[in-house]
Motif scaffolding. Structure first.
Motif, PDB file in Angstrom:
ATOM      1  N   LEU A 145      -6.418  -1.645   2.067  1.00 28.06           N
ATOM      2  CA  LEU A 145      -5.639  -2.811   2.489  1.00 28.06           C
ATOM      3  C   LEU A 145      -4.396  -2.387   3.274  1.00 28.06           C
ATOM      4  O   LEU A 145      -4.031  -3.027   4.260  1.00 28.06           O
ATOM      5  CB  LEU A 145      -5.228  -3.642   1.272  1.00 28.06           C
ATOM      6  CG  LEU A 145      -6.336  -4.411   0.570  1.00 28.06           C
ATOM      7  CD1 LEU A 145      -5.792  -5.108  -0.672  1.00 28.06           C
ATOM      8  CD2 LEU A 145      -6.951  -5.438   1.514  1.00 28.06           C
ATOM      9  N   VAL A 146      -3.746  -1.344   2.823  1.00 30.66           N
ATOM     10  CA  VAL A 146      -2.570  -0.851   3.528  1.00 30.66           C
ATOM     11  C   VAL A 146      -2.933  -0.461   4.958  1.00 30.66           C
ATOM     12  O   VAL A 146      -2.257  -0.843   5.922  1.00 30.66           O
ATOM     13  CB  VAL A 146      -1.960   0.352   2.787  1.00 30.66           C
ATOM     14  CG1 VAL A 146      -0.877   1.019   3.630  1.00 30.66           C
ATOM     15  CG2 VAL A 146      -1.381  -0.088   1.449  1.00 30.66           C
ATOM     16  N   ILE A 149      -3.999  -3.735   7.128  1.00 35.11           N
ATOM     17  CA  ILE A 149      -2.888  -4.595   7.556  1.00 35.11           C
ATOM     18  C   ILE A 149      -1.983  -3.866   8.537  1.00 35.11           C
ATOM     19  O   ILE A 149      -1.513  -4.454   9.525  1.00 35.11           O
ATOM     20  CB  ILE A 149      -2.115  -5.089   6.323  1.00 35.11           C
ATOM     21  CG1 ILE A 149      -3.002  -6.039   5.508  1.00 35.11           C
ATOM     22  CG2 ILE A 149      -0.822  -5.788   6.735  1.00 35.11           C
ATOM     23  CD1 ILE A 149      -2.391  -6.534   4.228  1.00 35.11           C
ATOM     24  N   SER A 150      -1.735  -2.589   8.321  1.00 37.11           N
ATOM     25  CA  SER A 150      -0.926  -1.818   9.277  1.00 37.11           C
ATOM     26  C   SER A 150      -1.597  -1.772  10.644  1.00 37.11           C
ATOM     27  O   SER A 150      -0.933  -1.880  11.688  1.00 37.11           O
ATOM     28  CB  SER A 150      -0.708  -0.399   8.756  1.00 37.11           C
ATOM     29  OG  SER A 150      -0.007  -0.398   7.540  1.00 37.11           O
ATOM     30  N   ALA A 178       5.031  -2.849   7.503  1.00 32.89           N
ATOM     31  CA  ALA A 178       3.940  -3.637   6.916  1.00 32.89           C
ATOM     32  C   ALA A 178       3.246  -2.877   5.796  1.00 32.89           C
ATOM     33  O   ALA A 178       2.817  -3.475   4.803  1.00 32.89           O
ATOM     34  CB  ALA A 178       2.933  -4.011   8.000  1.00 32.89           C
ATOM     35  N   ALA A 179       3.144  -1.563   5.938  1.00 31.24           N
ATOM     36  CA  ALA A 179       2.432  -0.766   4.941  1.00 31.24           C
ATOM     37  C   ALA A 179       3.093  -0.810   3.561  1.00 31.24           C
ATOM     38  O   ALA A 179       2.428  -1.117   2.565  1.00 31.24           O
ATOM     39  CB  ALA A 179       2.295   0.676   5.432  1.00 31.24           C
ATOM     40  N   THR A 182       2.782  -4.279   2.020  1.00 30.24           N
ATOM     41  CA  THR A 182       1.427  -4.488   1.489  1.00 30.24           C
ATOM     42  C   THR A 182       1.249  -3.745   0.174  1.00 30.24           C
ATOM     43  O   THR A 182       0.657  -4.267  -0.781  1.00 30.24           O
ATOM     44  CB  THR A 182       0.385  -3.997   2.507  1.00 30.24           C
ATOM     45  OG1 THR A 182       0.560  -4.698   3.738  1.00 30.24           O
ATOM     46  CG2 THR A 182      -1.028  -4.240   1.993  1.00 30.24           C
ATOM     47  N   ALA A 183       1.771  -2.524   0.131  1.00 26.65           N
ATOM     48  CA  ALA A 183       1.646  -1.724  -1.097  1.00 26.65           C
ATOM     49  C   ALA A 183       2.348  -2.390  -2.266  1.00 26.65           C
ATOM     50  O   ALA A 183       1.836  -2.402  -3.394  1.00 26.65           O
ATOM     51  CB  ALA A 183       2.208  -0.330  -0.852  1.00 26.65           C
ATOM     52  N   LEU A 186       0.321  -6.128  -2.847  1.00 24.64           N
ATOM     53  CA  LEU A 186      -1.125  -6.215  -3.077  1.00 24.64           C
ATOM     54  C   LEU A 186      -1.728  -5.002  -3.769  1.00 24.64           C
ATOM     55  O   LEU A 186      -2.874  -5.078  -4.232  1.00 24.64           O
ATOM     56  CB  LEU A 186      -1.855  -6.428  -1.739  1.00 24.64           C
ATOM     57  CG  LEU A 186      -1.481  -7.695  -0.972  1.00 24.64           C
ATOM     58  CD1 LEU A 186      -2.217  -7.728   0.363  1.00 24.64           C
ATOM     59  CD2 LEU A 186      -1.822  -8.944  -1.788  1.00 24.64           C
ATOM     60  N   THR A 187      -1.022  -3.888  -3.825  1.00 25.01           N
ATOM     61  CA  THR A 187      -1.617  -2.676  -4.396  1.00 25.01           C
ATOM     62  C   THR A 187      -0.612  -2.010  -5.338  1.00 25.01           C
ATOM     63  O   THR A 187       0.498  -2.491  -5.533  1.00 25.01           O
ATOM     64  CB  THR A 187      -2.007  -1.677  -3.284  1.00 25.01           C
ATOM     65  OG1 THR A 187      -0.838  -1.060  -2.758  1.00 25.01           O
ATOM     66  CG2 THR A 187      -2.752  -2.372  -2.149  1.00 25.01           C
ATOM     67  N   GLY A 198       1.474   4.029   7.295  1.00 22.98           N
ATOM     68  CA  GLY A 198       1.716   2.991   8.290  1.00 22.98           C
ATOM     69  C   GLY A 198       2.311   3.539   9.578  1.00 22.98           C
ATOM     70  O   GLY A 198       1.908   3.149  10.681  1.00 22.98           O
TER      71      GLY A 198
END
Length: 248
Positions: A145-146, A149-150, A178-179, A182-183, A186-187, A198
Motif C-alpha cells: 500500500l505504501v 499510494i506513493s 504520502a508514504a 499511508t504507513a 493504513l499499515t 516513498g
C-alpha cells in the motif's frame, strides 16, 4: 503528441496500472500475477516503439516473455525468496536480445543501441514481479500500500505541465510525505522506512518523466504505454527490496 498531453496520458495509464496491481493482490498471487503479466506484455511490446529501435516485434516478444516468466515465477515459487527466478528470466531475456542482434548481422543500423535499449526493457519488465513478491512477503497491506499510494502521488504530480526543475522535487517530496502518512494510517510500518521508500519511488518516477520530456520525435501510442507502465513495474521490486532491507 504534445509533451504535456503525453505526460497526462502516461500518468493516467500508470495510475490505472498501479491500482490494478495493488487491487488484484487482494485476490491472491494468481490474480495479481495475471495483472502483472498483462502489464509486462504491454510494456514489453511497447518499449521498442518508445526507443525507436529496429526489430520491434522480435524484441517486443522477448521483453514480454521475460516479464511474463518473472511474474509467473514470483507467484509460483515457494518463499521466502520470491524473486529467486527473476534473475534467470532477466539473463535469458538479455541473451535472447543479444542473439537477435547477432542474427541481424554486421553492418546493420543501431545494433549497440538496440541491444542496450532492449536489455533495459527486459530488466524493467521483469522487475514487475516485485509487486507479487511484496504482496506474498508481507501480505496485501504494509509496503504494498505504501508503494502503491506513493507511486500514484508521484505520477499525479508528474502530470503537471511545469518544468522538471520544479516538478521533480515536488514529486519526490510529495511521494516521501504520502508514504509515511499511508504507513501511519493504513499499515504498521515505521515512518522512517516508509519515508525512504516513498522518496526513492518519487525519484525514480521523476527521472522517467525527465526521460520522456527529452524526446524530440513524436511518441507512438505503444511507446506511450511502455513509458507509463515500465517505471510502475520497476517500483514493485523497489518496494520488495526496501521491505526486506529495512523492515525484515
Amino acid at each position: 503528441m504534445k509533451t504535456w498531453i503525453g505526460g497526462v496520458a502516461a500518468a493516467g495509464i500508470g495510475v490505472a496500472g498501479t491500482a490494478a496491481l495493488v487491487g488484484s493482490s487482494f485476490g491472491g498471487p494468481l490474480a495479481q500475477a495475471t495483472v502483472a503479466v498483462v502489464l509486462a506484455i504491454a510494456a514489453g511490446f511497447g518499449w521498442p516503439h518508445f526507443l525507436g529501435i529496429p526489430a520491434r516485434k522480435t524484441n517486443g516478444t522477448i521483453l514480454a516473455l521475460a516479464g511474463a516468466a518473472a511474474g509467473i515465477s514470483a507467484a509460483a515459487v515457494p518463499g521466502p525468496e520470491f524473486l529467486s527466478w527473476a534473475p534467470a528470466a532477466m539473463a535469458l531475456g538479455v541473451m535472447a536480445v543479444t542473439v537477435v542482434q547477432l542474427i541481424r548481422g554486421t553492418g546493420q543500423s543501431h545494433r549497440l543501441e538496440s541491444t542496450l535499449g532492449a536489455s533495459s526493457g527486459v530488466l524493467l519488465c521483469c522487475l514487475g514481479a516485485g509487486w507479487i513478491a511484496t504482496a506474498r512477503f508481507t501480505g496485501t497491506g504494509s509496503m504494498l500500500l505504501v508503494a502503491g499510494i506513493s507511486t500514484v502521488v508521484a505520477l499525479l504530480v508528474g502530470a503537471i505541465n511545469w518544468p522538471d526543475t520544479i516538478v521533480a522535487p515536488f514529486a519526490i517530496v510529495f511521494a516521501g510525505l504520502a508514504a509515511p502518512l499511508t504507513a501511519l494510517v493504513l499499515t504498521d510500518i515505521a515512518v522512517i522506512p516508509a519515508t525512504a521508500a516513498g522518496v526513492l519511488i518519487g525519484a525514480v518516477l521523476a527521472a522517467v518523466r525527465r526521460l520522456n520530456r527529452t524526446r524530440s520525435r513524436p511518441m507512438p501510442r505503444a511507446g506511450l504505454v511502455a513509458l507509463a507502465l515500465a517505471p510502475v513495474l520497476a517500483v514493485g521490486s523497489i518496494a520488495y527490496f526496501m521491505d526486506k532491507l529495512l523492515l525484515h
